[in-house]
Design a protein around this motif. Sequence first.
Motif, PDB file in Angstrom:
ATOM      1  N   ILE A  44      40.144  40.402  36.947  1.00 24.75           N
ATOM      2  CA  ILE A  44      39.763  41.514  36.077  1.00 24.75           C
ATOM      3  C   ILE A  44      40.944  41.933  35.211  1.00 24.75           C
ATOM      4  O   ILE A  44      40.795  42.181  34.010  1.00 24.75           O
ATOM      5  N   GLN A  98      41.029  41.720  31.062  1.00 22.68           N
ATOM      6  CA  GLN A  98      40.866  43.114  30.672  1.00 22.68           C
ATOM      7  C   GLN A  98      40.429  43.263  29.206  1.00 22.68           C
ATOM      8  O   GLN A  98      39.487  43.992  28.902  1.00 22.68           O
ATOM      9  N   ILE A 137      36.776  42.324  28.680  1.00 25.11           N
ATOM     10  CA  ILE A 137      35.880  43.367  29.190  1.00 25.11           C
ATOM     11  C   ILE A 137      35.831  44.535  28.215  1.00 25.11           C
ATOM     12  O   ILE A 137      34.749  45.028  27.863  1.00 25.11           O
ATOM     13  N   ILE A 138      36.987  44.970  27.763  1.00 24.77           N
ATOM     14  CA  ILE A 138      37.055  46.099  26.842  1.00 24.77           C
ATOM     15  C   ILE A 138      36.344  45.772  25.530  1.00 24.77           C
ATOM     16  O   ILE A 138      35.658  46.626  24.958  1.00 24.77           O
ATOM     17  N   TYR A 157      41.726  50.809  28.616  1.00 26.41           N
ATOM     18  CA  TYR A 157      42.274  49.913  29.622  1.00 26.41           C
ATOM     19  C   TYR A 157      41.337  49.886  30.833  1.00 26.41           C
ATOM     20  O   TYR A 157      40.473  50.754  30.975  1.00 26.41           O
ATOM     21  N   VAL A 158      41.501  48.880  31.668  1.00 27.55           N
ATOM     22  CA  VAL A 158      40.638  48.680  32.831  1.00 27.55           C
ATOM     23  C   VAL A 158      41.428  48.927  34.112  1.00 27.55           C
ATOM     24  O   VAL A 158      42.579  48.506  34.225  1.00 27.55           O
ATOM     25  N   TYR A 218      35.115  47.862  38.610  1.00 21.62           N
ATOM     26  CA  TYR A 218      36.115  48.115  37.588  1.00 21.62           C
ATOM     27  C   TYR A 218      35.642  49.235  36.670  1.00 21.62           C
ATOM     28  O   TYR A 218      34.445  49.457  36.514  1.00 21.62           O
ATOM     29  N   ILE A 232      36.582  51.482  32.933  1.00 21.41           N
ATOM     30  CA  ILE A 232      37.292  51.517  31.662  1.00 21.41           C
ATOM     31  C   ILE A 232      37.542  52.972  31.320  1.00 21.41           C
ATOM     32  O   ILE A 232      36.665  53.824  31.480  1.00 21.41           O
TER      33      ILE A 232
END
Length: 147
Positions: A27, A31, A34-35, A89-90, A97, A99
């Motif tokens: 993750i 990151q 994902i963001i 950020y994660v 997870y 954010i």
Amino acid sequence: MRTAVSPYLDRLDRIEAGLEDRAYKIIAEIQETIIDFVRERQLFNKGIDGKGVRLEPYSPYTIALKKLKGEVYNRTTLLDEGDFYEGMYVTARDGKYFITSSDSKTLLLEQKYGDKIMVVTDENNQIINKEEILPRLIEWILKELFT
């Protein structure tokens, strides 16, 4: 009594014990991907939160300003100067997870648009799990098992 498969069983035990830690590392490695699902696919492209709900429209004043600047105004993107997006950020804990953003406007944006503005939609979460996290976990498991 040790058997021919005993070393593999030992490795599987070690893999199981390290699985959650490895998932958190993955993750952290992805990151930005994902963001980007939140920034681009949800907020900027669709103006939706993590539940798929369209964000409250911009005020007429903000729409006028966005038009003058040649920016998107027909949906709420939460992108103005970029600080909110850049501050995202994660963090990962308890098997999940999250954010958030270090931008000073984050709390105000969450109060106005809801606490789901930085949540990944179920659909996008499935994509992230299937295309990003799972392949990396499988690769790590195989490497740990056979090397």
